[in-house]
Write an enzyme that holds these catalytic residues in place. Structure first.
Site, PDB file in Angstrom:
ATOM      1  N   LYS A 170       0.826  -1.216   0.000  1.00 12.14           N
ATOM      2  CA  LYS A 170       0.000   0.000   0.000  1.00 12.14           C
ATOM      3  C   LYS A 170       0.860   1.265   0.000  1.00 12.14           C
ATOM      4  O   LYS A 170       0.574   2.205  -0.725  1.00 12.14           O
ATOM      5  CB  LYS A 170      -0.843   0.091   1.282  1.00 12.14           C
ATOM      6  CG  LYS A 170      -1.904  -0.915   1.469  1.00 12.14           C
ATOM      7  CD  LYS A 170      -2.794  -0.563   2.659  1.00 12.14           C
ATOM      8  CE  LYS A 170      -2.112  -0.400   4.001  1.00 12.14           C
ATOM      9  NZ  LYS A 170      -1.595  -1.559   4.677  1.00 12.14           N
ATOM     10  N   ARG A 195      -9.644   1.708   9.078  1.00 13.45           N
ATOM     11  CA  ARG A 195      -9.228   0.342   9.406  1.00 13.45           C
ATOM     12  C   ARG A 195     -10.247  -0.347  10.311  1.00 13.45           C
ATOM     13  O   ARG A 195     -10.065  -1.518  10.654  1.00 13.45           O
ATOM     14  CB  ARG A 195      -7.905   0.400  10.159  1.00 13.45           C
ATOM     15  CG  ARG A 195      -6.696  -0.022   9.348  1.00 13.45           C
ATOM     16  CD  ARG A 195      -5.523   0.230  10.252  1.00 13.45           C
ATOM     17  NE  ARG A 195      -4.337  -0.485   9.958  1.00 13.45           N
ATOM     18  CZ  ARG A 195      -3.289   0.036   9.327  1.00 13.45           C
ATOM     19  NH1 ARG A 195      -3.339   1.237   8.814  1.00 13.45           N
ATOM     20  NH2 ARG A 195      -2.188  -0.669   9.211  1.00 13.45           N
ATOM     21  N   ARG A 225      11.739  -6.327   5.424  1.00 12.08           N
ATOM     22  CA  ARG A 225      11.633  -4.922   5.029  1.00 12.08           C
ATOM     23  C   ARG A 225      12.613  -4.041   5.811  1.00 12.08           C
ATOM     24  O   ARG A 225      12.745  -4.161   7.020  1.00 12.08           O
ATOM     25  CB  ARG A 225      10.190  -4.475   5.293  1.00 12.08           C
ATOM     26  CG  ARG A 225       9.898  -3.056   4.889  1.00 12.08           C
ATOM     27  CD  ARG A 225       8.444  -2.862   4.640  1.00 12.08           C
ATOM     28  NE  ARG A 225       7.647  -2.865   5.858  1.00 12.08           N
ATOM     29  CZ  ARG A 225       6.331  -2.609   5.866  1.00 12.08           C
ATOM     30  NH1 ARG A 225       5.698  -2.365   4.731  1.00 12.08           N
ATOM     31  NH2 ARG A 225       5.654  -2.626   6.988  1.00 12.08           N
ATOM     32  N   ARG A 253      11.388  -1.456  10.801  1.00 14.10           N
ATOM     33  CA  ARG A 253      10.355  -0.821  11.619  1.00 14.10           C
ATOM     34  C   ARG A 253      10.161  -1.617  12.901  1.00 14.10           C
ATOM     35  O   ARG A 253      10.241  -2.839  12.877  1.00 14.10           O
ATOM     36  CB  ARG A 253       9.029  -0.812  10.838  1.00 14.10           C
ATOM     37  CG  ARG A 253       8.768   0.469  10.111  1.00 14.10           C
ATOM     38  CD  ARG A 253       7.608   0.366   9.185  1.00 14.10           C
ATOM     39  NE  ARG A 253       6.353  -0.066   9.807  1.00 14.10           N
ATOM     40  CZ  ARG A 253       5.183  -0.068   9.172  1.00 14.10           C
ATOM     41  NH1 ARG A 253       5.113   0.334   7.920  1.00 14.10           N
ATOM     42  NH2 ARG A 253       4.088  -0.466   9.775  1.00 14.10           N
ATOM     43  N   ARG A 295      -0.495  -8.173  13.817  1.00 14.62           N
ATOM     44  CA  ARG A 295      -1.041  -7.221  12.828  1.00 14.62           C
ATOM     45  C   ARG A 295      -1.899  -7.957  11.800  1.00 14.62           C
ATOM     46  O   ARG A 295      -2.934  -7.441  11.362  1.00 14.62           O
ATOM     47  CB  ARG A 295       0.100  -6.453  12.144  1.00 14.62           C
ATOM     48  CG  ARG A 295       0.720  -5.415  13.080  1.00 14.62           C
ATOM     49  CD  ARG A 295       2.059  -4.917  12.594  1.00 14.62           C
ATOM     50  NE  ARG A 295       1.985  -4.195  11.351  1.00 14.62           N
ATOM     51  CZ  ARG A 295       2.999  -4.089  10.486  1.00 14.62           C
ATOM     52  NH1 ARG A 295       4.154  -4.668  10.724  1.00 14.62           N
ATOM     53  NH2 ARG A 295       2.848  -3.392   9.391  1.00 14.62           N
TER      54      ARG A 295
HETATM   55  P1  AMP Z   1       0.806   1.020   8.755  1.00 12.86           P
HETATM   56  O1  AMP Z   1       2.030   1.836   8.511  1.00 12.86           O
HETATM   57  O2  AMP Z   1      -0.352   1.419   7.914  1.00 12.86           O
HETATM   58  O3  AMP Z   1       1.086  -0.475   8.688  1.00 12.86           O
HETATM   59  O4  AMP Z   1       0.358   1.302  10.274  1.00 12.86           O
HETATM   60  C1  AMP Z   1       1.208   1.010  11.353  1.00 12.86           C
HETATM   61  C2  AMP Z   1       0.438   0.982  12.652  1.00 12.86           C
HETATM   62  O5  AMP Z   1      -0.152   2.265  12.893  1.00 12.86           O
HETATM   63  C3  AMP Z   1      -0.739   0.009  12.689  1.00 12.86           C
HETATM   64  O6  AMP Z   1      -0.337  -1.305  13.009  1.00 12.86           O
HETATM   65  C4  AMP Z   1      -1.596   0.645  13.806  1.00 12.86           C
HETATM   66  O7  AMP Z   1      -1.052   0.384  15.077  1.00 12.86           O
HETATM   67  C5  AMP Z   1      -1.416   2.137  13.534  1.00 12.86           C
HETATM   68  N1  AMP Z   1      -2.457   2.658  12.624  1.00 12.86           N
HETATM   69  C6  AMP Z   1      -2.293   3.171  11.366  1.00 12.86           C
HETATM   70  N2  AMP Z   1      -3.465   3.550  10.821  1.00 12.86           N
HETATM   71  C7  AMP Z   1      -4.409   3.279  11.759  1.00 12.86           C
HETATM   72  C8  AMP Z   1      -5.829   3.424  11.809  1.00 12.86           C
HETATM   73  N3  AMP Z   1      -6.523   3.917  10.753  1.00 12.86           N
HETATM   74  N4  AMP Z   1      -6.466   3.034  12.939  1.00 12.86           N
HETATM   75  C9  AMP Z   1      -5.795   2.549  13.993  1.00 12.86           C
HETATM   76  N5  AMP Z   1      -4.473   2.359  14.016  1.00 12.86           N
HETATM   77  C10 AMP Z   1      -3.764   2.725  12.916  1.00 12.86           C
END
Ligand code: AMP
Length: 218
Positions: free
Chosen positions: A13, A89, A128, A161, A172
């Protein structure tokens, strides 16, 4: 057109969002990126989010929605093309996004899902590495930097990360199945869902993404 890019962790994404922003002029917000920046800057939202993110769980809706609302409020006069990467989400977030867009008289979003089988995701995520300086992405299994730990583009330091460790990744993925898949179902019922395969090179996937969004009416 406003777009939500959706898919499990590791589906690409982030990469596809950057390409869409660069090549198709979308105003892009990654809520994950914004949260990581907040953690680094030790803001109130960041302090609240840090431990939750490290466990692989979702940050509370109100914390992440505030970040989104600030972003849309700031850019709403400058663009007709928002791209939300990682939001909504949860089903409540779907309705929070509807309200925010309606308040500003902005179009309801389409959801584009990048579909990748779960067994492919683990090596993508554990391998990654991201440059701390320019955010270039590498994978130690599939596309390593020339010198381990050093970015090919800017010479910066590459890093894993915090939430890309195996235990957190499993959490996750579980969260995605349980809390995020109902989001997709909601957009399916609205007739505002498109799905493309995320297997292949970055450019192959981009061609699919681009074709899918071209087919969507504005
Ligand atoms: P990502 O970089 O999109 O994988 O997001 C990393 C982490 O940020 C996720 O595992 C959540 O802990 C938090 N996060 C990102 N977007 C959201 C969202 N819309 N709602 C809740 N937590 C989020």
């Amino acid at each position: 057109m406003n777009l939500v890019l959706f898919g499990p962790p590791g589906s690409g994404k982030g990469t596809q969002s950057l390409l869409l922003a660069e090549r198709r002029g979308f105003m892009h917000l990654s809520t994950g990126e914004a949260l990581r920046a907040a953690v680094k800057a030790r803001t109130r939202a960041g302090i609240e989010a840090q431990a939750i993110m490290e466990r692989g769980e979702l940050v509370p809706d109100d914390v992440v929605t505030r970040i989104l609302a600030d972003f849309v409020g700031e850019y709403r006069r400058k663009t007709q093309r928002f791209l939300f990467d990682g939001y909504p989400r949860t089903v409540p977030q779907v309705f929070l996004l509807d309200k925010l867009l309606a308040d500003y008289k902005l179009a309801s979003p389409y959801l584009l899902c990048i579909d990748v089988p779960e067994e492919t995701l683990l090596p993508r995520l554990t391998g990654r590495r991201i440059c701390v300086k320019c955010k270039a992405m590498y994978n130690i299994h599939f596309s390593p930097s020339k010198v381990e730990g050093v970015c090919d583009v800017c010479g910066g330091h590459t890093q894993q990360r915090n939430d890309d460790r195996e235990e957190t990744i499993r959490e996750r993925l579980r969260v995605y199945r349980e809390q995020c898949l109902p989001v997709m179902e909601e957009y399916r019922q609205r007739g505002r869902l498109q799905t493309v395969s995320g297997v292949g090179t970055m450019e192959e996937v981009f061609t699919r993404v681009d074709t899918a969004i071209t087919a969507v009416p504005d």
